[in-house]
Scaffold this motif. Structure first.
Motif, PDB file in Angstrom:
ATOM      1  N   LYS A  71       0.831  -1.210   0.000  1.00 29.19           N
ATOM      2  CA  LYS A  71       0.000   0.000   0.000  1.00 29.19           C
ATOM      3  C   LYS A  71       0.866   1.261   0.000  1.00 29.19           C
ATOM      4  CE  LYS A  71      -3.973   2.115   0.206  1.00 29.19           C
ATOM      5  NZ  LYS A  71      -4.942   2.052  -0.863  1.00 29.19           N
ATOM      6  N   LEU A  72       1.926   1.246   0.789  1.00 30.48           N
ATOM      7  CA  LEU A  72       2.821   2.404   0.857  1.00 30.48           C
ATOM      8  C   LEU A  72       3.452   2.678  -0.507  1.00 30.48           C
ATOM      9  CD1 LEU A  72       4.167   4.551   2.612  1.00 30.48           C
ATOM     10  CD2 LEU A  72       5.913   2.873   3.176  1.00 30.48           C
ATOM     11  N   ALA A  73       3.862   1.627  -1.195  1.00 33.75           N
ATOM     12  CA  ALA A  73       4.447   1.803  -2.530  1.00 33.75           C
ATOM     13  C   ALA A  73       3.400   2.269  -3.537  1.00 33.75           C
ATOM     14  CB  ALA A  73       5.080   0.495  -2.987  1.00 33.75           C
ATOM     15  N   ALA A  74       2.164   1.816  -3.368  1.00 33.54           N
ATOM     16  CA  ALA A  74       1.110   2.139  -4.341  1.00 33.54           C
ATOM     17  C   ALA A  74       0.622   3.581  -4.231  1.00 33.54           C
ATOM     18  CB  ALA A  74      -0.065   1.184  -4.171  1.00 33.54           C
ATOM     19  N   ILE A  75       0.562   4.115  -3.026  1.00 29.67           N
ATOM     20  CA  ILE A  75      -0.031   5.449  -2.853  1.00 29.67           C
ATOM     21  C   ILE A  75       1.001   6.561  -2.731  1.00 29.67           C
ATOM     22  CG2 ILE A  75      -2.112   4.526  -1.803  1.00 29.67           C
ATOM     23  CD1 ILE A  75      -1.022   5.514   0.896  1.00 29.67           C
ATOM     24  N   GLY A  76       2.259   6.220  -2.748  1.00 31.31           N
ATOM     25  CA  GLY A  76       3.298   7.229  -2.534  1.00 31.31           C
ATOM     26  C   GLY A  76       3.279   8.356  -3.543  1.00 31.31           C
ATOM     27  N   ASP A  77       2.960   8.060  -4.786  1.00 28.69           N
ATOM     28  CA  ASP A  77       2.964   9.098  -5.827  1.00 28.69           C
ATOM     29  C   ASP A  77       1.750  10.014  -5.763  1.00 28.69           C
ATOM     30  OD1 ASP A  77       5.326   8.068  -6.735  1.00 28.69           O
ATOM     31  OD2 ASP A  77       4.400   6.822  -8.274  1.00 28.69           O
ATOM     32  N   GLN A  78       0.754   9.666  -4.980  1.00 26.53           N
ATOM     33  CA  GLN A  78      -0.458  10.474  -4.893  1.00 26.53           C
ATOM     34  C   GLN A  78      -0.291  11.690  -3.986  1.00 26.53           C
ATOM     35  OE1 GLN A  78      -3.622   7.897  -3.661  1.00 26.53           O
ATOM     36  NE2 GLN A  78      -3.322   6.491  -5.376  1.00 26.53           N
ATOM     37  N   TYR A  79       0.820  11.771  -3.278  1.00 25.98           N
ATOM     38  CA  TYR A  79       1.048  12.857  -2.329  1.00 25.98           C
ATOM     39  C   TYR A  79       2.277  13.656  -2.774  1.00 25.98           C
ATOM     40  CZ  TYR A  79      -2.372  10.528   0.507  1.00 25.98           C
ATOM     41  OH  TYR A  79      -3.537   9.962   0.956  1.00 25.98           O
ATOM     42  N   PRO A  80       2.062  14.794  -3.426  1.00 26.90           N
ATOM     43  CA  PRO A  80       3.196  15.548  -3.985  1.00 26.90           C
ATOM     44  C   PRO A  80       4.117  16.157  -2.930  1.00 26.90           C
ATOM     45  CG  PRO A  80       1.146  16.751  -4.291  1.00 26.90           C
ATOM     46  CD  PRO A  80       0.784  15.404  -3.753  1.00 26.90           C
ATOM     47  N   MET A  81       3.653  16.307  -1.707  1.00 22.38           N
ATOM     48  CA  MET A  81       4.502  16.878  -0.671  1.00 22.38           C
ATOM     49  C   MET A  81       5.465  15.855  -0.079  1.00 22.38           C
ATOM     50  SD  MET A  81       3.784  20.038  -0.635  1.00 22.38           S
ATOM     51  CE  MET A  81       4.683  20.578   0.786  1.00 22.38           C
ATOM     52  N   LEU A  82       5.275  14.574  -0.398  1.00 22.15           N
ATOM     53  CA  LEU A  82       6.114  13.520   0.169  1.00 22.15           C
ATOM     54  C   LEU A  82       7.027  12.926  -0.897  1.00 22.15           C
ATOM     55  CD1 LEU A  82       3.656  11.484   2.408  1.00 22.15           C
ATOM     56  CD2 LEU A  82       5.353  13.135   3.124  1.00 22.15           C
ATOM     57  N   ASP A  83       8.257  12.692  -0.505  1.00 21.33           N
ATOM     58  CA  ASP A  83       9.191  11.918  -1.314  1.00 21.33           C
ATOM     59  C   ASP A  83       9.235  10.529  -0.676  1.00 21.33           C
ATOM     60  OD1 ASP A  83      11.228  10.867  -2.799  1.00 21.33           O
ATOM     61  OD2 ASP A  83      12.762  12.257  -2.077  1.00 21.33           O
ATOM     62  N   VAL A  84       8.683   9.545  -1.365  1.00 20.42           N
ATOM     63  CA  VAL A  84       8.518   8.204  -0.792  1.00 20.42           C
ATOM     64  C   VAL A  84       9.864   7.591  -0.415  1.00 20.42           C
ATOM     65  CG1 VAL A  84       7.536   5.917  -1.211  1.00 20.42           C
ATOM     66  CG2 VAL A  84       6.418   7.920  -2.117  1.00 20.42           C
ATOM     67  N   SER A  85      10.927   7.992  -1.077  1.00 16.58           N
ATOM     68  CA  SER A  85      12.238   7.427  -0.748  1.00 16.58           C
ATOM     69  C   SER A  85      12.716   7.865   0.647  1.00 16.58           C
ATOM     70  CB  SER A  85      13.266   7.837  -1.797  1.00 16.58           C
ATOM     71  OG  SER A  85      13.475   9.233  -1.776  1.00 16.58           O
ATOM     72  N   LYS A  86      12.106   8.893   1.217  1.00 15.31           N
ATOM     73  CA  LYS A  86      12.489   9.367   2.552  1.00 15.31           C
ATOM     74  C   LYS A  86      11.604   8.799   3.656  1.00 15.31           C
ATOM     75  CE  LYS A  86      14.202  13.727   0.769  1.00 15.31           C
ATOM     76  NZ  LYS A  86      14.042  15.175   0.791  1.00 15.31           N
ATOM     77  N   VAL A  87      10.622   7.994   3.283  1.00 19.30           N
ATOM     78  CA  VAL A  87       9.720   7.399   4.272  1.00 19.30           C
ATOM     79  C   VAL A  87      10.300   6.075   4.728  1.00 19.30           C
ATOM     80  CG1 VAL A  87       7.415   6.473   4.680  1.00 19.30           C
ATOM     81  CG2 VAL A  87       7.699   8.493   3.255  1.00 19.30           C
ATOM     82  N   THR A  88      10.470   5.923   6.039  1.00 20.54           N
ATOM     83  CA  THR A  88      10.866   4.630   6.594  1.00 20.54           C
ATOM     84  C   THR A  88       9.675   4.048   7.319  1.00 20.54           C
ATOM     85  OG1 THR A  88      11.768   5.677   8.573  1.00 20.54           O
ATOM     86  CG2 THR A  88      13.302   5.202   6.782  1.00 20.54           C
TER      87      THR A  88
END
Length: 135
Positions: A71-88
């Protein structure tokens, strides 16, 4: 000559603006910085909630962890304020209590607002959101 210099009022507003402008610009920069930090924080909170919701369908803790990562990988691009590579991501499995804890951490050290960290009191990095999932 000095008498005319002190009585001349033509440039007073320019001098006043020059004295006030740095503070106004700092205030404007602070508004933009805190606004982007709050938007990032709210985005992380929403991602954590959606990821936790996705784990409810899992029958075991391993399956819940897998569902959360998907789910985290699937929705990461839907939030422009977040860079998914920085989410642990942390998933603490419940031990007999039928509770699991999902925690997301976001590294804010490279966030654009942190260029003002010498001038403004900014929140510490990383920001974290933690949710408990029950059976």
């Amino acid at each position: 000559m000095l008498r005319g210099f002190f009585s001349d009022k033509r440039a007073t507003s320019a001098v006043e603006f020059a004295l006030i402008a740095p503070f106004l610009l700092l205030l404007l920069a602070a508004i933009l910085a805190y606004g982007s930090i709050f938007a990032t924080s709210i985005s992380l909170q929403q991602v954590a909630a959606e990821t936790a919701r996705a784990t409810i369908g899992g029958l075991s803790d391993a399956e819940r962890r897998s569902l959360a990562l998907i789910k985290l990988a699937a929705i990461g691009d839907q939030y422009p304020m977040l860079d998914v590579s920085k989410v642990t991501f942390d998933f603490d499995e419940g031990t007999g209590t039928e509770l699991s804890r999902l925690t997301l951490h976001y590294d804010m050290s490279r966030h654009p607002a942190y260029t003002l960290d010498k001038l403004l009191p900014l929140p510490k990095s990383p920001i974290s959101y933690s949710l408990i999932v029950t059976d």
